[in-house]
Design a protein around this motif. Structure first.
Motif, mmCIF file in Angstrom:
data_model
loop_
_atom_site.group_PDB
_atom_site.id
_atom_site.type_symbol
_atom_site.label_atom_id
_atom_site.label_comp_id
_atom_site.label_asym_id
_atom_site.label_seq_id
_atom_site.Cartn_x
_atom_site.Cartn_y
_atom_site.Cartn_z
ATOM 1 N N ASN A 105 0.677 -1.373 0.061
ATOM 2 C CA ASN A 105 0.535 -0.002 -0.154
ATOM 3 C C ASN A 105 0.862 1.080 0.088
ATOM 4 O O ASN A 105 2.094 1.588 0.058
ATOM 5 N N PHE A 106 0.458 2.275 -0.668
ATOM 6 C CA PHE A 106 1.472 3.559 -1.322
ATOM 7 C C PHE A 106 -0.233 4.536 -0.794
ATOM 8 O O PHE A 106 -0.433 4.017 -1.516
ATOM 9 N N GLY A 107 0.541 5.567 -0.592
ATOM 10 C CA GLY A 107 -0.264 7.064 0.051
ATOM 11 C C GLY A 107 -2.018 6.172 0.883
ATOM 12 O O GLY A 107 -1.407 5.384 2.339
ATOM 13 N N ASP A 108 -2.660 7.268 0.782
ATOM 14 C CA ASP A 108 -3.412 7.480 1.379
ATOM 15 C C ASP A 108 -4.728 6.502 0.710
ATOM 16 O O ASP A 108 -6.092 6.784 1.486
ATOM 17 N N LYS A 109 -5.149 5.826 0.199
ATOM 18 C CA LYS A 109 -5.938 4.805 -1.507
ATOM 19 C C LYS A 109 -5.322 3.615 -0.426
ATOM 20 O O LYS A 109 -4.577 3.009 -1.247
ATOM 21 N N PRO A 110 -5.721 2.682 0.519
ATOM 22 C CA PRO A 110 -4.904 1.001 0.148
ATOM 23 C C PRO A 110 -6.346 -0.107 0.235
ATOM 24 O O PRO A 110 -7.109 1.000 0.180
ATOM 25 N N ALA A 111 -5.454 -0.717 -0.813
ATOM 26 C CA ALA A 111 -6.768 -1.798 -1.618
ATOM 27 C C ALA A 111 -7.570 -2.334 -0.190
ATOM 28 O O ALA A 111 -6.633 -2.663 0.646
ATOM 29 N N ILE A 112 -8.601 -2.313 0.306
ATOM 30 C CA ILE A 112 -8.981 -2.600 1.178
ATOM 31 C C ILE A 112 -10.176 -4.091 0.876
ATOM 32 O O ILE A 112 -10.816 -5.018 1.739
ATOM 33 N N GLU A 113 -10.262 -4.726 -0.521
ATOM 34 C CA GLU A 113 -10.547 -5.667 -1.151
ATOM 35 C C GLU A 113 -10.039 -6.094 -2.469
ATOM 36 O O GLU A 113 -9.028 -5.546 -2.532
ATOM 37 N N VAL A 114 -9.518 -7.640 -2.175
ATOM 38 C CA VAL A 114 -8.729 -8.035 -3.418
ATOM 39 C C VAL A 114 -9.552 -8.998 -4.016
ATOM 40 O O VAL A 114 -10.125 -9.751 -3.474
ATOM 41 N N ARG A 115 -9.729 -9.100 -5.670
ATOM 42 C CA ARG A 115 -10.584 -9.707 -6.101
ATOM 43 C C ARG A 115 -9.884 -10.592 -7.466
ATOM 44 O O ARG A 115 -8.869 -9.841 -8.381
ATOM 45 N N VAL A 116 -9.990 -11.899 -7.193
ATOM 46 C CA VAL A 116 -8.924 -12.428 -8.856
ATOM 47 C C VAL A 116 -10.235 -12.753 -9.422
ATOM 48 O O VAL A 116 -11.278 -13.450 -9.530
ATOM 49 N N GLN A 117 -10.477 -12.703 -11.078
ATOM 50 C CA GLN A 117 -11.285 -12.431 -11.735
ATOM 51 C C GLN A 117 -10.348 -13.708 -13.225
ATOM 52 O O GLN A 117 -9.745 -13.868 -13.020
ATOM 53 N N ALA A 118 -11.474 -14.615 -13.729
ATOM 54 C CA ALA A 118 -11.088 -15.194 -14.990
ATOM 55 C C ALA A 118 -12.499 -15.311 -16.029
ATOM 56 O O ALA A 118 -13.721 -15.266 -15.088
ATOM 57 N N TYR A 119 -12.201 -15.837 -16.488
ATOM 58 C CA TYR A 119 -12.723 -15.080 -17.852
ATOM 59 C C TYR A 119 -13.482 -16.304 -18.363
ATOM 60 O O TYR A 119 -13.089 -17.454 -18.402
ATOM 61 N N ASN A 120 -15.059 -16.396 -17.607
ATOM 62 C CA ASN A 120 -16.142 -17.522 -18.507
ATOM 63 C C ASN A 120 -16.002 -17.173 -20.526
ATOM 64 O O ASN A 120 -16.580 -16.621 -20.840
ATOM 65 N N ASP A 121 -15.814 -17.958 -20.687
ATOM 66 C CA ASP A 121 -15.306 -17.915 -22.722
ATOM 67 C C ASP A 121 -16.820 -18.419 -22.863
ATOM 68 O O ASP A 121 -17.293 -17.825 -24.217
ATOM 69 N N ILE A 122 -17.583 -19.319 -22.176
ATOM 70 C CA ILE A 122 -19.026 -19.702 -22.710
ATOM 71 C C ILE A 122 -19.832 -18.355 -22.731
ATOM 72 O O ILE A 122 -20.992 -18.062 -23.652
ATOM 73 N N ASP A 123 -19.953 -17.479 -21.849
ATOM 74 C CA ASP A 123 -20.537 -16.186 -21.018
ATOM 75 C C ASP A 123 -20.706 -15.165 -21.500
ATOM 76 O O ASP A 123 -20.865 -13.776 -22.068
ATOM 77 N N LYS A 124 -19.281 -15.364 -21.831
ATOM 78 C CA LYS A 124 -18.133 -14.181 -22.455
ATOM 79 C C LYS A 124 -17.604 -12.942 -21.350
ATOM 80 O O LYS A 124 -18.059 -11.359 -21.703
ATOM 81 N N VAL A 125 -17.792 -13.325 -20.041
ATOM 82 C CA VAL A 125 -18.089 -12.245 -19.042
ATOM 83 C C VAL A 125 -17.193 -13.083 -17.587
ATOM 84 O O VAL A 125 -16.535 -13.913 -18.302
ATOM 85 N N TRP A 126 -16.486 -11.425 -16.837
ATOM 86 C CA TRP A 126 -15.037 -11.961 -16.128
ATOM 87 C C TRP A 126 -16.396 -12.398 -14.750
ATOM 88 O O TRP A 126 -17.085 -11.588 -14.447
ATOM 89 N N GLU A 127 -15.750 -13.715 -14.218
ATOM 90 C CA GLU A 127 -16.583 -13.624 -12.886
ATOM 91 C C GLU A 127 -15.321 -13.524 -11.574
ATOM 92 O O GLU A 127 -14.340 -14.165 -11.719
#
Length: 176
Positions: free
Chosen positions: A39-61
């Motif tokens: 974390n740098f500065g005054d805007k720390p990460a409060i949540e991290v999400r890992v997403q995977a691309y769904n090739d069938i529905d063409k969306v990130w999940e």
């Protein structure tokens, strides 16, 4: 993104919900073992999400969500992700022959009980991934080595070679 990293740091791209995105895309499946950031500065990460691309529905999940991060400036967060145990992709020496984990799977009940086999093929054998392979394995160049050799010197470089991190899991964990 062409302006992704300035002086080695990047805050990502903000969307309409005040979320920042940092992305990596690969042409083939990759096992992501951990995410590490400071974390740098005054805007720390409060949540991290890992997403995977769904090739069938063409969306990130969402594939993984982590909260309860250290929000202090300068704090480094390490998020382990590899909860799935994988077999070594490298062939092993078994009775002086070259054998794969697929071969082990053909007679799983008898072969998994042989010395060192479950440490080399933990997914096939239903074993934990908390140890290095105890078997000698065959590198892509045809040479036979073991995890003690990986650990002796140039460990980080060796762990970056194809199949080594999945084979010498404990030895390579800090370099992934």
């Amino acid at each position: 993104p062409d302006r992704a990293f300035n002086n080695g740091a990047w805050g990502g791209r903000e969307d309409e919900f005040n979320h920042f995105y940092i992305g990596m895309m690969f042409n083939s499946a990759k096992l992501v073992r951990c995410i590490k950031f400071t974390n740098f500065g005054d805007k720390p990460a409060i949540e991290v999400r890992v997403q995977a691309y769904n090739d069938i529905d063409k969306v990130w999940e969402n594939a993984y969500i982590k909260k309860d991060l250290d929000l202090n400036t300068g704090a480094t967060n390490v998020i382990p992700l590899a909860t799935t145990c994988v077999d070594s992709p490298l062939d092993m020496k078994f009775n002086a022959k070259k054998r794969s984990c697929a071969w082990v799977g053909k007679k799983q009940q008898t072969r998994c009980g042989k010395a060192g086999v479950s440490s080399h093929c933990p997914a096939t054998c239903g074993a934990g991934c908390s140890e290095d392979s105890k078997k000698k394995f065959i590198l892509r160049n045809g040479k036979t080595k073991n995890c003690r050799w990986i650990k002796q010197k140039n460990t980080q470089k060796k762990c970056g070679k194809a199949g080594i991190a999945e084979t010498c899991r404990v030895t390579c964990a800090q370099y992934i």
